[in-house]
Design a protein around this motif. Structure first.
Motif, PDB file in Angstrom:
ATOM      1  N   ASP A   1      11.941 -71.663 -22.747  1.00 15.78           N
ATOM      2  CA  ASP A   1      12.446 -72.665 -23.695  1.00 15.78           C
ATOM      3  C   ASP A   1      13.642 -73.435 -23.154  1.00 15.78           C
ATOM      4  O   ASP A   1      13.925 -74.546 -23.587  1.00 15.78           O
TER       5      ASP A   1
ATOM      6  N   LEU B   1      11.072 -80.402 -27.711  1.00 19.92           N
ATOM      7  CA  LEU B   1      11.466 -79.131 -28.329  1.00 19.92           C
ATOM      8  C   LEU B   1      12.617 -79.307 -29.315  1.00 19.92           C
ATOM      9  O   LEU B   1      12.914 -78.402 -30.094  1.00 19.92           O
TER      10      LEU B   1
ATOM     11  N   ALA C   1      10.380 -72.337 -30.098  1.00 20.87           N
ATOM     12  CA  ALA C   1      10.380 -73.151 -28.883  1.00 20.87           C
ATOM     13  C   ALA C   1       9.731 -72.397 -27.729  1.00 20.87           C
ATOM     14  O   ALA C   1       9.000 -72.984 -26.918  1.00 20.87           O
TER      15      ALA C   1
ATOM     16  N   HIS D   1       6.024 -72.585 -28.163  1.00 22.67           N
ATOM     17  CA  HIS D   1       5.584 -73.958 -27.952  1.00 22.67           C
ATOM     18  C   HIS D   1       5.551 -74.317 -26.469  1.00 22.67           C
ATOM     19  O   HIS D   1       4.567 -74.845 -25.958  1.00 22.67           O
ATOM     20  N   ILE D   2       6.640 -73.991 -25.761  1.00 22.34           N
ATOM     21  CA  ILE D   2       6.728 -74.392 -24.349  1.00 22.34           C
ATOM     22  C   ILE D   2       5.719 -73.600 -23.509  1.00 22.34           C
ATOM     23  O   ILE D   2       5.163 -74.134 -22.560  1.00 22.34           O
TER      24      ILE D   2
END
Length: 931
Positions: free
Chosen positions: A306, A440, A448, A451-452
């Motif tokens: 992140d 982000l 995050a 997601h990343i």
RNA sequence: GCCCGGGUGGUGAAAUUGGUAGACACGCAGGACUUAAAAUCCUGUGGGCAGUAAUGUCCGUGCGGGUUCAAGUCCCGCCCCGGGUACCA
């Protein structure tokens, strides 16, 4: 007649031997129970009082289980290969086999004195060829196996070869280093040597070059857990890093299973936690960074993907293979200087200067794949080649070490997490909202990360990855006194010995010194065409618990039947010092043997109890040199420190330990008197010019580990001679909880000794007249014994042996007060006591005229009927504090209780005429009146 | 630094599910038996205050707060001791 423990204990031992009652049969119809002690290394100094603590506990529990109708396996053996015997051999020239055998004999004598119920027919010694034949056999199985990540278990190398012949290795997912891809045709075209080299990368026991912990003083390689603070655990000699060809066991293949299966075990939380930390699982991602102007990628591992937008530089380990390619001509000198500096540093220096920031710039730049900005590539020793990929993306805003590095070398720091809503959060805490991070921005850290990770995989930059801190275990010693490794070399290719040719015997030698440069002693043996290193100390101890199940089998390491019957260790008792060494290796071997179908349990030790260490009390006197006779006489005066001493010509010459056995204990203080001093002088001739003016000198106690040199070792033999084995056993248990470390002191042993004599006087009076009789027990007496039965059973199950001893004392006190000498009661008491004090129990059992051994008697069950009180006492608390006790008849109605309580004088006094606010009942025991 | 334990009388310690804190033992003090000693037995033993006394009463489980009718035990924040571990990204 007095309680004569010497005679009683000798008789009992003779009986046990004649009846052979400790012999354990495999395959009985009774349920099995396996109690195991961590077997000792038979050191030259014999047992001290700390050793038996765990042994007594396991003996009590295994005897208890026998009484309860289990077929109990309770064996003992010796971890007999090891460094001390070899060090001793180098000094004295005596063969380790001889000294080890002598030590074992001494240990067995001492263990025999304590009345343990070991089945000595099952004794194992790791140094015996009949035993290490099978240690070698297991090694061969490891050598002939690989770990298939698809099935998550070990499989045969032969099968792997078949796959290679059919389709190459493209579809094989094995534990180990990354392999070059080859096809079936490639495989067939490889030479024998090439094929063997490839297979070596798959085997679970394999040869590899690696930096190892080399101890020049000991002339051997040490495992990571044998090195403490850059020094050897044994002897404290310096340890350096050295690149050597070594045998390894691929324990890392089992990291995940070793971690997950911890949840199935009844071990203490701290013990599980230690293993978890040692395995060190971390979830993260590996990611490739392109290098500016060069056709190559650098792969990094991070647990904080992140923070990628805050990655402002990159750091490689100095040993990283790409360092040379990445170094620009301008930076060549700086980089080389730094590498030289790193190599010059000893392991100890590195560890003691962890905080020191060092590093060098390679001159190259990598491209941050998300910002597309160039970031400088540095190298530093804080990045370790052995973990992850040996390269990191540095995020100085969110990592303490990166931050220190950036500050030191003046590199940019970019904030990517807003932590303002978490005032107490540290730099590395996963708290806050993302900022300066493009897509982000605004996300919570944990969101995050998810997601990343998706984004990284979608863009093909890298993938999620789980890493373990656990390293493969080095499996070799440049030493003589260990199991020979059953491998021979042809054309420098290692081949396994035929299983028919096991054991590969340790050759006879009389010179055990390692050769120059750490050459192992076996290399000096003529015609030794086998592997010259021997196995490490933990090899034999990684499977000994299985061998006890079938110790004399020459056709298999254990028979199928024995394995099916005994299966695993139900209760394992030993010290915490083996938390990450032995206990991890043994679990690993068990899982491996399970994969091959040789054992039926995935874990070897179901329940684990850790006994604490018994420390010694060192007794120290300050000694002053006071010259007399114009300085012609040297006299050391033992006097308490006084002001102005030094100015009066006295020179403090330091603090001396005094042998505990000559020290007296009065009024809570330790003294050495003139007699004790004389005895000390006799035994330690270097103290002949010690003097004291007073009759006695106070000594200062200091609790530390028991050690010969500190004169604080207490030998169980002395205690047993003075008080007897039963008293010794009871006292060690009485001292406190087994798990707790505590200093040994005999201050309270009189209490236990008195208890034994009181117990004796329930049976005989002082003139030796028999007191026990056949009268039926009355209700009061039955209450006493049944209360005790209930408590003892409960306390044994939860391993609270100290409270057991207390409850025995209470029981005997009460029976003495009742003048109860009835066999109806004493019989139960004796069986109850038998696991704790087996000798006296055996004697009384016979005296009372019961048949066979007390060991065979069923353990008493309490009858709840005798525990019901005829009336009961209500503690009455007012506002939470007990103010009165009111007695009620057993059959009183519940509503009447409240009425009577409220009407009582005490409650009325507090109520002062008002109504109570609330009345709380608890378990029918307490009424709390809130005023 | 991080993780795991632990902190209760003069001492070793108990208190199992939040329910009478200090069981049991050592030590100490006093007493009995004894010419004496050993052994054995009896009584007392966390602290303060009041009382000749029985007794009453307040305080008390490392420190500070909280939850609860009730906290050694549960929650929050500290201090100290023991063990493990450490440039693990």
């Amino acid at each position: 007649m007095e309680y004569n423990f010497t005679q009683i204990e000798n008789n009992a031992r003779k009986k046990w031997q004649n009846w052979n009652i400790y012999k354990t049969e495999t395959g009985s119809s009774k349920p099995k129970y396996y109690v195991l002690d961590m077997f000792p290394y038979p050191s030259g100094s014999g047992l001290h009082v700390g050793h038996p603590l765990g042994y007594i506990a396991s003996d009590i529990y295994s005897r208890y289980k026998k009484h309860c109708g289990f077929n109990v396996l309770h064996p003992m053996g010796f971890d007999a290969f090891g460094l001390p015997a070899e060090q001793y051999a180098i000094q004295t020239g005596r063969h380790p086999a001889d000294t080890t055998e002598e030590n074992i004999k001494r240990f067995k004598e001492q263990l025999g004195m304590m009345g343990f119920n070991y089945d000595w027919d099952r004794e194992v010694k790791t140094c015996a060829p009949e035993y290490y034949k099978w240690t070698q056999w297991i090694f061969l199985q490891l050598f002939k196996s690989w770990f298939n990540k698809k099935t998550n278990k070990a499989e045969s190398i032969e099968e792997l070869v078949k796959i290679f012949e059919k389709e190459g290795n493209a579809n094989v997912e094995a534990a180990g280093d990354k392999q070059e891809i080859f096809s079936a045709d490639d495989w067939k075209n490889f030479s024998e040597k090439e094929q063997q080299q490839i297979l070596m990368n798959y085997r679970l026991a394999f040869l590899s070059y690696a930096e190892v912990n080399w101890c020049p003083e000991l002339g051997t390689v040490l495992a990571n857990d044998e090195v403490k603070d850059g020094r050897s655990e044994r002897g404290g000699h310096p340890v350096i890093k050295k690149k050597m060809r070594q045998w390894f066991l691929r324990i890392t293949a089992y990291a995940e299973r070793l971690l997950n299966d911890l949840d199935t075990l009844e071990w203490s939380d701290s013990m599980k936690e230690m293993q978890r930390n040692w395995i060190g699982r971390s979830e993260g991602a590996s990611m490739k960074f392109k290098v500016q102007g060069l056709e190559l990628d650098v792969e990094v591992y991070t647990t904080r993907p992140d923070t990628i937008f805050g990655a402002t530089f990159m750091v490689l380990a100095p040993e990283h293979e790409l360092v040379e390619q990445l170094t620009t001509p301008e930076q060549k000198t700086a980089v080389q200087e730094y590498i030289n500096y790193v190599q010059s540093r000893s392991e100890r220096e590195r560890q003691s200067e962890v905080k020191k920031v060092t590093g060098a710039f390679t001159g190259s730049f990598a491209i941050n794949p998300f910002t597309n900005e160039p970031i400088p590539i540095w190298m530093s020793e804080y990045v370790l080649m052995g973990y992850g990929t040996g390269a990191i993306m540095a995020v100085p805003a969110d990592d303490d070490r990166d931050h220190a590095f950036a500050t030191h070398f003046n590199l940019p720091i970019m904030e990517v997490i807003d932590k303002s809503m978490y005032p107490g959060a540290g730099r590395e805490d996963k708290l806050g909202k993302m900022l300066n991070s493009d897509f982000l921005n605004g996300m919570e850290v944990l969101d995050a990360i998810a997601h990343i990770n998706n984004e990284i995989e979608k863009r093909g930059l890298g993938k999620r990855k789980v890493n373990y801190r656990l390293r493969d275990a080095i499996f070799g010693r440049q030493r003589y006194w260990g199991e020979p490794i059953p491998i021979y070399y042809k054309d420098d290719i290692p081949y396994p010995l035929d299983e028919k040719d096991l054991p590969l015997l340790l050759p006879q030698m009389d010179d055990f010194k390692p050769g120059a440069d750490g050459e192992p002693p076996l290399a000096k043996v003529r015609d030794w065409k086998y592997e010259p290193t021997t196995m490490p100390g933990w090899a034999g101890s990684s499977w000994y618990f299985l061998r006890y199940m079938d110790p004399r089998n020459d056709n298999a390491f254990i028979s199928k039947e024995a394995e099916q019957y005994w299966q695993d260790v139900d209760l394992y008792i030993g010290g915490t010092e083996h938390a990450v060494g032995h206990l991890l290796y043994a679990r690993f071997w068990q899982k491996f043997l399970y994969d091959l179908g040789h054992v039926s349990k995935i874990e070897p030790f179901k329940r684990l109890i850790n006994q604490g260490m018994i420390q010694g009390v060192s007794l120290i006197a300050t000694v002053y040199l006071i010259p007399e006779n114009d300085g012609r006489d040297i006299k050391y005066w033992m006097i308490p420190p006084q002001p102005n001493m030094e100015t009066n010509g006295a020179t403090s010459v330091g603090e001396f330990h005094f042998p505990v056995k000559f020290v007296k204990w009065e009024n809570g203080k330790y003294y050495i008197d003139k007699e004790g001093l004389e005895l000390t002088k006799k035994e330690f001739s270097e103290r002949t010019n010690f003097y004291m003016k007073e009759e006695k000198v106070e000594l200062v106690p200091l609790v530390e580990k028991m050690s010969k040199s500190k004169l604080n070792v207490v030998n169980p033999d002395d205690i047993i001679n003075e008080y007897g084995a039963d008293t010794f056993r009871m006292y060690e248990m009485f001292l406190g909880p087994i798990e707790q470390s505590k200093p040994w002191n005999t201050n309270g042993i009189d209490g236990v000794s008195k208890f034994m004599r009181k117990l004796w006087r329930l049976f005989y009076d002082d003139n030796g007249k028999q007191l026990f009789n056949d009268e039926p027990a009355n209700e009061q007496e039955l209450k006493v014994i049944h209360k005790t039965i209930k408590k003892i059973r409960e306390d044994i199950e939860r391993f609270s042996f100290n409270t057991c001893v207390s409850n025995f004392m209470i029981c005997v006190n009460e029976l003495t007060d009742l003048k109860c000498h009835k066999k109806a009661v004493l019989k139960d008491l004796i069986v109850l006591l038998a696991p704790f004090a087996p000798h006296i129990a055996e004697e009384m059992w016979e005296q009372m005229g019961f048949e066979n051994s007390v060991t065979l008697a069923p353990y008493p069950q309490h009858n709840p009927q005798f525990l019901v009180e005829s009336k009961f006492e209500y503690p009455i608390s007012i506002n939470g504090k007990v103010r009165a006790k009111i007695e009620f008849a057993l059959d009183i109605e519940a509503s009447k209780v409240e009425q009577e309580v409220l009407a009582s004088e005490t409650v009325q006094k507090w109520l002062e005429g008002k109504q109570p606010k609330k009345v709380v009942y608890v378990k029918g025991r307490i009424i709390n009146v809130v005023v």
